[in-house]
Design an enzyme around this catalytic site. Structure first.
Site, mmCIF file in Angstrom:
data_model
loop_
_atom_site.group_PDB
_atom_site.id
_atom_site.type_symbol
_atom_site.label_atom_id
_atom_site.label_comp_id
_atom_site.label_asym_id
_atom_site.label_seq_id
_atom_site.Cartn_x
_atom_site.Cartn_y
_atom_site.Cartn_z
ATOM 1 N N GLY A 158 2.382 6.829 -1.627
ATOM 2 C CA GLY A 158 2.834 5.503 -1.216
ATOM 3 C C GLY A 158 1.957 4.392 -1.772
ATOM 4 O O GLY A 158 2.450 3.364 -2.244
ATOM 5 N N THR A 159 0.660 4.612 -1.719
ATOM 6 C CA THR A 159 -0.253 3.561 -2.182
ATOM 7 C C THR A 159 -0.049 3.252 -3.649
ATOM 8 O O THR A 159 0.022 2.091 -4.050
ATOM 9 C CB THR A 159 -1.710 3.989 -1.915
ATOM 10 O OG1 THR A 159 -1.889 4.111 -0.506
ATOM 11 C CG2 THR A 159 -2.686 2.963 -2.467
ATOM 12 N N SER A 185 6.518 8.560 0.453
ATOM 13 C CA SER A 185 5.418 9.502 0.334
ATOM 14 C C SER A 185 5.823 10.832 0.951
ATOM 15 O O SER A 185 6.413 10.868 2.026
ATOM 16 C CB SER A 185 4.187 8.943 1.054
ATOM 17 O OG SER A 185 3.129 9.846 0.925
ATOM 18 N N CYS A 201 -5.551 4.335 7.753
ATOM 19 C CA CYS A 201 -6.204 3.695 6.612
ATOM 20 C C CYS A 201 -7.093 2.547 7.056
ATOM 21 O O CYS A 201 -7.791 1.965 6.250
ATOM 22 C CB CYS A 201 -5.170 3.198 5.622
ATOM 23 S SG CYS A 201 -4.099 4.526 5.081
#
Lengths: 402, 407
Positions: B89-90, B219, B347
């Site tokens: 995803g990041t 993700s 996170c």
């Protein structure tokens, strides 16, 4: 010709304050030597002592480790990598030029020579050495000129059982060798001040142990790990720090339950002081050390300190009592604890602290409130559940050295 | 006694490990990562070669990769040519956001005030690089209003990119992505619309075609696939900042993770089978949880307006707080009692900031008190009941409400 990897490096160490010592100087030197040997153990390094100087010889490959240890060694005024040579005028002047080249390479434009002649058999006297070496260096290195008033670099010549030439002296940690000044128990939080306070007392020759009060689940494992790493850093100077961790949650909950909100901080510190005092006396530790500084936070007033102190029969040393926060921060940066201290994990103090703590606690009132908490059994349990570990200690001695 | 947090002694590491082994653990952190579903590796044919190699082995690997792409595209209802595999995803979010650097010389971006760090941090970087970066706040309920987006975007025009998430990772708020896209098109038709849909996968209906977004991120590990695989959906290809060997049509250079892509396809297919039924079951458990927690004195659901069967929220994520108890402490107490929950996004846990909740207009104290409970397909009603009981016990024994007030 020696093989490159067998090349040995020599360091010359100047002793600090302990040169002022009289009859017991030998004992201080012995301790310093012991500490130094422990800190460079495992690097095939050898320590020699001669008339107010220590010499460390080690293989080239151990240079970084040895220099790191010298940078942490408490009790020396300064140290430098020295070039040893034979006691002939030619060899000494040659070594001076060699050291001068290094200084010029590091950007120095002016220099002077200083010399000490412990061996009076050397053909030149101190003045003669300075004169001859000065002219030899300025002829060999035209970019360097002699300036005896404000030189950018100093080349030092010492004539002893050998001649030693060195420049770029590094400043030592000074102070007195750890272990010559008794034992202290440091009340270590995760903050900026207490590690600095511990360092300052280590520099007065004290062996430092520490106690930390942990309030799981109100404080996180990260907060505890942070205190452990602070103890390790401190241990790097103090030849290891014994850290006691005391589970403090139940005591804190009792205080929060029974005490008026504005009194919680001071009562908590009184309870900590009582446990610390007990640990210290059970382990033949001579005093307690805190990072308190008058007026730094609302709870650290002289009146409050007096109340807190009353829970210990041992002297409570506060090396930072009169220092300014900015000076403390500078010192914390210099000893390498600052970056760890400012990690954002709350320690138990900050989660349990009132918005407005009492500023001038009255000792009688404090005692009465403290008694009303009936902490006896909780303190006993906390004391008995403490855990001990040794952090930051130099490597253990091996049976047979390399 | 072990479950009474006020009595928990300082556990020695060894004893603590032992306790963890003996203690029954209940996992409520699915939004951080879903337990890896081994089935997703079962059908993998090892692709020994690099899919860019021209020999037989390379062609086989290429075929496997393309089959994974086709399967993912089929589940997501889009064309295979719009699916690009990334590392997660990041990376997908970064690829979309940093594309503005090659998209335009000066134009800025607009991001919502409740984005995950993988959007909000690149936005800060773009701002430092001199790009205008706008933000619009959510409603107090944690939802993004199309009007707020439209108004801000019209004021910023021209804007290179708009980013708004589909499901909030902390509160579970479901956004009306299609309405947000429509508002964006009216305000600035040329702005690229990116949607961080990482938490949507498996927790909310995903309909990329109906949403009309230009790009979206997914993700694999949020739905039981392996970590380290993600998807960047791009309706039309665009130029990205990271350049390299041209893999994934240049959208994600770097040797392709064939095994990961296959496992992602497996996980997606597994999740899509019986998704509606699973969603209903999760809604039932969520209602049970919200009702149970609401009945505990001092316990509140965040936002307070959330009801037991609230269609505005994903049933898989519930945020709650015990009055006066910092969320960090509550999470540790639950951990001691055998429950894995987080204070918010994994996170950012460890930091004291709660930007999402602050953006929702919450007081610092409420924001600090929040813990996120997220469930998944193995969660049972018994798990929910045990968690409610643990909350009640903590509320009772720590006397949370009384203890922290008026300090």
């Amino acid at each position: 010709m020696k093989d490159e990897k067998d090349r040995m490096v020599t360091y010359l160490l100047k002793l600090g304050e302990l040169t002022l010592k009289g009859g017991n100087r030998e004992e201080f030197e012995k301790k310093l030597r012991f500490n130094l040997q422990a800190m460079i153990r495992g690097n095939h390094a050898q320590v020699d002592v001669s008339k107010g100087r220590f010499f460390v010889r080690c293989p080239e490959e151990s240079k970084a480790a040895v220099e790191n240890a010298l940078d942490r060694l408490i009790g020396i005024a300064g140290w430098a990598e020295a070039v040893p040579c034979d006691k002939t005028v030619g060899a000494v002047l040659g070594a001076c030029v060699e050291v001068g080249k290094k200084l010029a390479a590091s950007g120095a434009k002016s220099f002077k020579i200083e010399s000490r002649r412990a061996d009076k058999g050397f053909p030149l006297d101190s003045y003669g050495i300075m004169r001859e070496a000065g002219s030899a260096v300025s002829i060999a290195l035209p970019s360097m000129r002699v300036d005896v008033r404000e030189p950018e670099a100093v080349i030092e010549v010492e004539i002893r059982e050998k001649a030693y030439i060195y420049g770029m002296e590094k400043r030592g940690r000074r102070g007195l060798p750890v272990g010559t000044g008794g034992r202290a128990l440091l009340l270590l939080s995760g903050g900026i001040d207490s590690p600095v306070a511990g360092y300052m007392m280590a520099r007065r020759g004290m062996k430092i142990d520490a106690v930390y009060f942990h309030a799981h689940p109100y404080t996180s494992q990260e907060a505890r790990d942070k205190v452990r790493s602070l103890a390790s850093i401190l241990g790097g100077y103090a030849l290891g720090v014994k850290l006691w961790t005391v589970p403090f949650t139940d005591v804190q909950l009792r205080i929060r339950e029974r005490a008026p909100g504005d009194w919680t901080t001071i009562l908590m510190r009184m309870a900590m002081m009582e446990i610390a005092d007990r640990i210290a006396r059970a382990n033949r530790i001579d005093c307690l050390v805190t990072g308190e500084s008058v007026g730094q936070v609302a709870s650290q007033t002289i009146q409050n300190m007096t109340c807190v102190q009353s829970r210990s029969r041992l002297p409570v040393l506060r090396p930072l009592v009169g220092t300014d926060k900015i000076d403390t921060v500078d010192l914390a940066k210099a000893i390498g604890t600052y970056g760890t201290s400012i990690l954002p994990y709350e320690d138990c103090c900050s989660l349990f602290s009132p918005k407005h703590p009492i500023l001038k606690a009255d000792p009688a009132e404090a005692d009465a409130l403290y008694a009303s908490l009936e902490l006896g059994e909780l303190l006993e349990t906390a004391y008995r559940s403490k855990e001990r570990e040794r952090l930051g200690a130099p490597p253990e001695k091996k049976k047979a050295q390399g | 006694m072990k479950n009474n947090p006020s009595l928990s002694p300082l556990a020695r590491p060894a004893r603590r490990r032992l306790e963890c082994l003996l203690m029954e653990r209940r996992y409520f952190d699915w939004a951080a990562t879903a337990p890896f579903r081994p089935a997703s590796f079962n059908e993998i044919n090892p692709a020994i070669a690099n899919p860019s190699s021209r020999h037989l082995e390379g062609r086989k690997a290429r075929d496997l990769l393309e089959s994974a792409r086709a399967r993912c595209a089929a589940v997501l209802g889009v064309s295979p040519s719009s699916i690009f595999f990334t590392s997660g995803g990041t990376e997908s979010n970064a690829a979309a956001l940093y594309s503005v650097l090659v998209r335009s010389r000066t134009a800025g971006i607009l991001v919502s005030g409740i984005e995950h760090a993988s959007i909000s941090e690149p936005a800060k970087t773009l701002s430092r690089m001199g790009r205008p970066v706008g933000s619009f706040p959510p409603e107090p309920s944690g939802h993004l209003a199309p009007e707020a987006l439209g108004k801000k975007l019209a004021a910023m025009k021209p804007c290179a990119l708009v980013s708004a998430m589909a499901v909030n990772n902390e509160t579970g708020a479901l956004m009306d992505v299609a309405a947000l896209v429509r508002a964006a098109r009216v305000a600035d038709p040329r702005a690229h619309f990116h949607c961080d849909a990482v938490q949507a996968l498996g927790k909310a209906p995903v309909d990329l075609a109906a949403w009309g977004v230009d790009s979206a991120s997914f993700s694999a590990h949020k739905i039981g696939g392996p970590r380290g695989v993600g998807i960047l959906y791009a309706r039309k290809r665009f130029e990205v900042l990271a350049a390299g060997g041209g893999q994934e049509s240049g959208m994600r250079p770097g040797t392709e993770n064939v095994e990961g892509a296959l496992a992602f396809a497996d996980a997606l297919e597994a999740r899509s089978r019986g998704e509606a039924a699973a969603f209903d079951e999760a809604s039932g458990r969520c209602a049970r949880l919200v009702q149970g927690l609401s009945s505990i004195g001092g316990c509140s659901i965040i936002p307070a307006s959330r009801t037991a069967r609230d269609p505005r929220f994903s049933p898989y994520i519930v945020m709650a707080a015990l009055q006066g108890l910092p969320g960090e402490v509550l999470a540790r107490m639950l951990d001691d009692a055998g429950f894995a929950v987080s204070t918010g996004s994994a996170c950012s846990s460890g930091k004291n900031e709660r930007p999402v909740l602050t953006a929702m207009g919450m007081t610092e104290e409420t924001a600090r008190g929040a813990v996120r409970v997220s469930q998944g397909w193995t969660t049972t009603e018994a798990d929910i009941d045990a968690l409610i009981a643990a909350f009640a016990e903590i509320a009772r024994s720590s006397d949370a409400g009384k203890a922290w007030k008026n300090r």
